[in-house]
Write a protein that holds these residues in place. Structure first.
Motif, PDB file in Angstrom:
ATOM      1  N   THR A 106       0.810  -1.636  -0.129  1.00  0.00           N
ATOM      2  CA  THR A 106      -0.108   0.069   0.240  1.00  0.00           C
ATOM      3  C   THR A 106       1.277   1.677   0.098  1.00  0.00           C
ATOM      4  O   THR A 106       2.064   1.263   0.845  1.00  0.00           O
ATOM      5  CB  THR A 106      -0.869  -0.048   1.221  1.00  0.00           C
ATOM      6  N   VAL A 107       0.458   1.987  -0.403  1.00  0.00           N
ATOM      7  CA  VAL A 107       1.251   3.689  -0.552  1.00  0.00           C
ATOM      8  C   VAL A 107       1.124   4.010   0.484  1.00  0.00           C
ATOM      9  O   VAL A 107       0.206   4.463   0.911  1.00  0.00           O
ATOM     10  CB  VAL A 107       0.713   4.686  -1.953  1.00  0.00           C
ATOM     11  N   GLY A 108       2.520   4.872   1.322  1.00  0.00           N
ATOM     12  CA  GLY A 108       2.013   5.450   2.376  1.00  0.00           C
ATOM     13  C   GLY A 108       2.645   4.370   3.420  1.00  0.00           C
ATOM     14  O   GLY A 108       3.082   4.917   4.252  1.00  0.00           O
ATOM     15  N   ASP A 109       2.554   3.566   3.061  1.00  0.00           N
ATOM     16  CA  ASP A 109       2.825   1.992   3.780  1.00  0.00           C
ATOM     17  C   ASP A 109       5.064   2.041   4.329  1.00  0.00           C
ATOM     18  O   ASP A 109       5.238   2.809   3.015  1.00  0.00           O
ATOM     19  CB  ASP A 109       3.077   0.826   3.935  1.00  0.00           C
ATOM     20  N   THR A 110       5.307   1.569   5.321  1.00  0.00           N
ATOM     21  CA  THR A 110       6.945   1.993   6.002  1.00  0.00           C
ATOM     22  C   THR A 110       7.821   0.672   5.858  1.00  0.00           C
ATOM     23  O   THR A 110       6.819  -0.716   6.386  1.00  0.00           O
ATOM     24  CB  THR A 110       7.330   2.451   7.181  1.00  0.00           C
ATOM     25  N   LEU A 111       8.105   0.160   4.684  1.00  0.00           N
ATOM     26  CA  LEU A 111       8.968  -1.030   4.893  1.00  0.00           C
ATOM     27  C   LEU A 111      10.299  -0.497   5.388  1.00  0.00           C
ATOM     28  O   LEU A 111      10.702   0.054   5.665  1.00  0.00           O
ATOM     29  CB  LEU A 111       9.084  -1.323   3.573  1.00  0.00           C
ATOM     30  N   THR A 112      10.214  -1.810   6.669  1.00  0.00           N
ATOM     31  CA  THR A 112      11.491  -1.330   7.617  1.00  0.00           C
ATOM     32  C   THR A 112      12.431  -2.993   7.447  1.00  0.00           C
ATOM     33  O   THR A 112      11.849  -4.455   6.893  1.00  0.00           O
ATOM     34  CB  THR A 112      11.428  -1.512   8.593  1.00  0.00           C
ATOM     35  N   LEU A 113      13.519  -2.856   7.247  1.00  0.00           N
ATOM     36  CA  LEU A 113      14.277  -4.094   7.104  1.00  0.00           C
ATOM     37  C   LEU A 113      14.003  -5.334   8.694  1.00  0.00           C
ATOM     38  O   LEU A 113      14.268  -6.428   8.115  1.00  0.00           O
ATOM     39  CB  LEU A 113      16.053  -4.284   7.740  1.00  0.00           C
ATOM     40  N   GLY A 114      14.055  -4.415   9.454  1.00  0.00           N
ATOM     41  CA  GLY A 114      13.915  -5.900  10.779  1.00  0.00           C
ATOM     42  C   GLY A 114      12.583  -6.740  10.956  1.00  0.00           C
ATOM     43  O   GLY A 114      12.807  -7.347  11.007  1.00  0.00           O
ATOM     44  N   ARG A 115      11.183  -6.455   9.800  1.00  0.00           N
ATOM     45  CA  ARG A 115      10.093  -7.038   9.259  1.00  0.00           C
ATOM     46  C   ARG A 115      10.228  -7.682   8.879  1.00  0.00           C
ATOM     47  O   ARG A 115       9.762  -8.533   8.300  1.00  0.00           O
ATOM     48  CB  ARG A 115       8.924  -5.844   9.246  1.00  0.00           C
ATOM     49  N   MET A 116      11.824  -7.707   8.190  1.00  0.00           N
ATOM     50  CA  MET A 116      11.326  -8.627   6.910  1.00  0.00           C
ATOM     51  C   MET A 116      12.960  -9.587   7.455  1.00  0.00           C
ATOM     52  O   MET A 116      13.213 -10.121   6.164  1.00  0.00           O
ATOM     53  CB  MET A 116      12.596  -7.722   5.613  1.00  0.00           C
ATOM     54  N   ARG A 117      13.094  -9.949   8.692  1.00  0.00           N
ATOM     55  CA  ARG A 117      13.857 -10.643   9.086  1.00  0.00           C
ATOM     56  C   ARG A 117      13.469 -11.822   8.286  1.00  0.00           C
ATOM     57  O   ARG A 117      11.968 -12.925   8.765  1.00  0.00           O
ATOM     58  CB  ARG A 117      13.648 -10.806  10.083  1.00  0.00           C
ATOM     59  N   GLY A 118      14.092 -12.848   8.036  1.00  0.00           N
ATOM     60  CA  GLY A 118      14.342 -14.423   7.712  1.00  0.00           C
ATOM     61  C   GLY A 118      14.175 -14.551   5.794  1.00  0.00           C
ATOM     62  O   GLY A 118      14.061 -15.525   5.156  1.00  0.00           O
ATOM     63  N   LYS A 119      13.630 -13.493   5.222  1.00  0.00           N
ATOM     64  CA  LYS A 119      12.930 -12.778   4.162  1.00  0.00           C
ATOM     65  C   LYS A 119      15.025 -13.002   3.322  1.00  0.00           C
ATOM     66  O   LYS A 119      15.808 -12.094   3.922  1.00  0.00           O
ATOM     67  CB  LYS A 119      12.728 -12.459   3.687  1.00  0.00           C
ATOM     68  N   ILE A 120      15.158 -13.255   1.522  1.00  0.00           N
ATOM     69  CA  ILE A 120      15.807 -12.585   1.434  1.00  0.00           C
ATOM     70  C   ILE A 120      15.749 -10.766   1.152  1.00  0.00           C
ATOM     71  O   ILE A 120      14.606 -10.895   0.456  1.00  0.00           O
ATOM     72  CB  ILE A 120      16.621 -13.249   0.070  1.00  0.00           C
ATOM     73  N   VAL A 121      15.671  -9.657   1.169  1.00  0.00           N
ATOM     74  CA  VAL A 121      15.811  -8.945   0.294  1.00  0.00           C
ATOM     75  C   VAL A 121      17.148  -8.430  -0.791  1.00  0.00           C
ATOM     76  O   VAL A 121      18.190  -8.222  -0.485  1.00  0.00           O
ATOM     77  CB  VAL A 121      16.226  -7.924   1.735  1.00  0.00           C
ATOM     78  N   VAL A 122      16.117  -7.874  -1.804  1.00  0.00           N
ATOM     79  CA  VAL A 122      17.118  -7.312  -2.744  1.00  0.00           C
ATOM     80  C   VAL A 122      16.399  -5.947  -3.008  1.00  0.00           C
ATOM     81  O   VAL A 122      15.393  -5.228  -2.768  1.00  0.00           O
ATOM     82  CB  VAL A 122      16.749  -7.962  -3.986  1.00  0.00           C
ATOM     83  N   LEU A 123      18.045  -5.217  -2.750  1.00  0.00           N
ATOM     84  CA  LEU A 123      17.484  -3.614  -2.330  1.00  0.00           C
ATOM     85  C   LEU A 123      18.521  -2.973  -3.873  1.00  0.00           C
ATOM     86  O   LEU A 123      19.169  -2.918  -3.625  1.00  0.00           O
ATOM     87  CB  LEU A 123      18.043  -3.161  -1.253  1.00  0.00           C
ATOM     88  N   ASN A 124      17.222  -2.310  -5.017  1.00  0.00           N
ATOM     89  CA  ASN A 124      18.328  -1.787  -5.472  1.00  0.00           C
ATOM     90  C   ASN A 124      17.700  -0.092  -4.977  1.00  0.00           C
ATOM     91  O   ASN A 124      16.783   0.386  -5.189  1.00  0.00           O
ATOM     92  CB  ASN A 124      17.052  -1.938  -6.621  1.00  0.00           C
ATOM     93  N   PHE A 125      18.963   0.502  -6.203  1.00  0.00           N
ATOM     94  CA  PHE A 125      18.898   1.397  -5.849  1.00  0.00           C
ATOM     95  C   PHE A 125      18.550   2.317  -7.225  1.00  0.00           C
ATOM     96  O   PHE A 125      19.475   2.024  -7.826  1.00  0.00           O
ATOM     97  CB  PHE A 125      20.225   2.889  -4.825  1.00  0.00           C
ATOM     98  N   TRP A 126      17.659   3.368  -7.712  1.00  0.00           N
ATOM     99  CA  TRP A 126      17.458   3.977  -9.006  1.00  0.00           C
ATOM    100  C   TRP A 126      17.286   4.716  -8.836  1.00  0.00           C
ATOM    101  O   TRP A 126      17.285   5.770  -7.830  1.00  0.00           O
ATOM    102  CB  TRP A 126      16.470   2.815  -9.669  1.00  0.00           C
ATOM    103  N   ALA A 127      17.030   5.797 -10.587  1.00  0.00           N
ATOM    104  CA  ALA A 127      16.451   7.164  -9.807  1.00  0.00           C
ATOM    105  C   ALA A 127      15.693   7.072 -11.499  1.00  0.00           C
ATOM    106  O   ALA A 127      16.449   6.499 -12.861  1.00  0.00           O
ATOM    107  CB  ALA A 127      17.752   8.265  -9.839  1.00  0.00           C
ATOM    108  N   SER A 128      14.940   7.856 -11.900  1.00  0.00           N
ATOM    109  CA  SER A 128      14.303   8.468 -13.701  1.00  0.00           C
ATOM    110  C   SER A 128      15.569   9.199 -13.817  1.00  0.00           C
ATOM    111  O   SER A 128      15.354   8.988 -15.433  1.00  0.00           O
ATOM    112  CB  SER A 128      12.841   9.004 -13.199  1.00  0.00           C
ATOM    113  N   TRP A 129      16.299   9.161 -13.370  1.00  0.00           N
ATOM    114  CA  TRP A 129      17.276  10.359 -14.865  1.00  0.00           C
ATOM    115  C   TRP A 129      18.699   9.292 -14.974  1.00  0.00           C
ATOM    116  O   TRP A 129      19.051   9.709 -15.515  1.00  0.00           O
ATOM    117  CB  TRP A 129      18.055  11.924 -13.793  1.00  0.00           C
ATOM    118  N   CYS A 130      18.343   7.907 -14.038  1.00  0.00           N
ATOM    119  CA  CYS A 130      19.357   6.286 -14.782  1.00  0.00           C
ATOM    120  C   CYS A 130      19.620   6.449 -15.356  1.00  0.00           C
ATOM    121  O   CYS A 130      18.277   5.572 -15.726  1.00  0.00           O
ATOM    122  CB  CYS A 130      20.223   6.536 -13.567  1.00  0.00           C
TER     123      CYS A 130
END
Lengths: 159, 197
Positions: free
Chosen positions: B58-82
């Motif tokens: 949901t838009v507006g929700d906050t995603l925290t790394l702590g709540r994803m413990r046990g999962k593999i997290v793929v964190l991709n940094f990007w930009a529209s100008w890239c």
């Protein structure tokens, strides 16, 4: 007449009660409440600038985050300031950035291990160069004596 | 003659030449990250782009790394100008869709950009399978030692940075990294510890 005297006395009393700004020894007219805050602000700015000068801009070529106009540098500088305000020491702030980017982030590498090459090689090369130049000059200044001695040996005897 | 002198000169020059030669083998644009193997920096980032079901948030929700413990997290940094981000975008969404039945969470972090530009970009790229989040002041980016986009971090189930990739990440490489972590039991055997915000 009496009322006029009374008015003057009352006026003088009111004027005496109105707080008047004091001049400091330097002649400056600074409110005492603002003065320490300005001093703290200027100290904060100066510490931020000093630390920002030591940190490399990750998206530039050889610029510090103090000198770089890039957005990331400005954000890193804001973070430096925030960490100082939160009570971290200069070493803590630098250690934070090193823990994220490695020692690469420091414009001047720490003088230890392999980094010592960067500190020791230039003076060593300078000394070696100076010794080389001295030896060369010495050999140049020695040559004319040899030439004159040999030419003197070859010269016909004077009669 | 001067064989002796030449030998001395060569001997003196050898270390300098060796040092310069070694320097030529290194890419000055590549910054070695100290993060792989270490605990991943915590984050709490607000969703601005929901992603697509079943990965939608949901838009507006906050995603925290702590709540994803046990999962593999793929964190991709990007930009529209890239520009390079366009290269990897389809691959990232494809791999994310292939991994929906596995304990893997994909997150796209918008770096030094505005949400409206990010949303337009996602629409122009025919959508994004996983949620996109905002990073005000690039605090999370700095926490991850980011120096450009795109950059991708793979975090294991124990919350450690397992891999960092600079530049567009190919689908095969990303799949290989995730599969190797899954095979090693990183996600399954990870303790579901306390939630750290």
């Amino acid at each position: 007449m009496t009322s006029r005297v009374l008015g003057v006395v009352l006026g003088a009393a009111v004027l005496a009660l109105v707080p008047t700004p004091r001049l400091t020894a330097q002649g400056a007219n600074l409110p005492p409440v603002i003065q320490p805050r300005n001093a703290a602000d200027s100290l904060l700015e100066s510490r931020t600038t000093e630390l920002a000068r030591e940190l490399r801009c990750p998206v530039c070529q050889g610029l510090s985050i103090q000198d770089s106009p890039s957005e990331l540098s400005q954000q890193m500088r804001a973070l430096v300031k925030e960490q100082i305000v939160s009570g971290k020491s200069d070493e803590d702030v630098l250690a934070y950035f090193v823990s994220k980017y490695g020692e690469w982030i420091l414009l001047a590498p720490k003088a230890r291990g392999f980094n010592l090459v960067a500190y020791l090689l230039p003076p060593l090369l300078l000394v070696a160069g100076a010794v080389g130049v001295w030896m060369l000059v010495k050999s140049w200044t020695r040559q004319p004596q040899v030439v004159s001695a040999s030419s003197g040996a070859e010269a016909p005897p004077e009669d | 003659m001067n064989w002796r002198r030449a030998a001395w000169a060569s001997l003196a020059a050898a270390p300098v030449v060796t040092l310069l030669a070694w320097g030529m083998t290194r890419d000055p644009n590549e910054i070695h990250s100290p993060l792989p193997g270490r605990e991943a920096p915590a984050f709490a980032l607000r969703v601005f782009a929901p992603g697509e079901p079943p990965l939608a948030r949901t838009v507006g929700d906050t995603l925290t790394l702590g709540r994803m413990r046990g999962k593999i997290v793929v964190l991709n940094f990007w930009a529209s100008w890239c520009l390079e981000c366009r290269v990897e975008h389809r691959d990232l969404s494809t791999v994310a869709r292939q991994m929906t039945d596995k304990p893997v969470q994909f997150i796209g972090v918008l770096y030094n950009d505005v949400a409206s530009a990010g949303l337009d970009w996602i629409q122009g790229m025919s959508g994004q399978a996983y949620p996109g989040v905002l990073d005000p002041g690039a605090r999370t980016a700095i926490d991850y030692g980011l120096y450009g986009v795109p950059e991708t971090f793979v975090i294991d189930g124990k919350g450690r940075v397992a891999y960092k990739h600079t530049g567009a990440i190919p689908a095969e490489l990303l799949t290989l990294k995730i599969d190797s972590l899954l095979a090693a039991g990183s996600a399954a055997s990870a303790p579901t510890g306390p939630v750290v915000p």
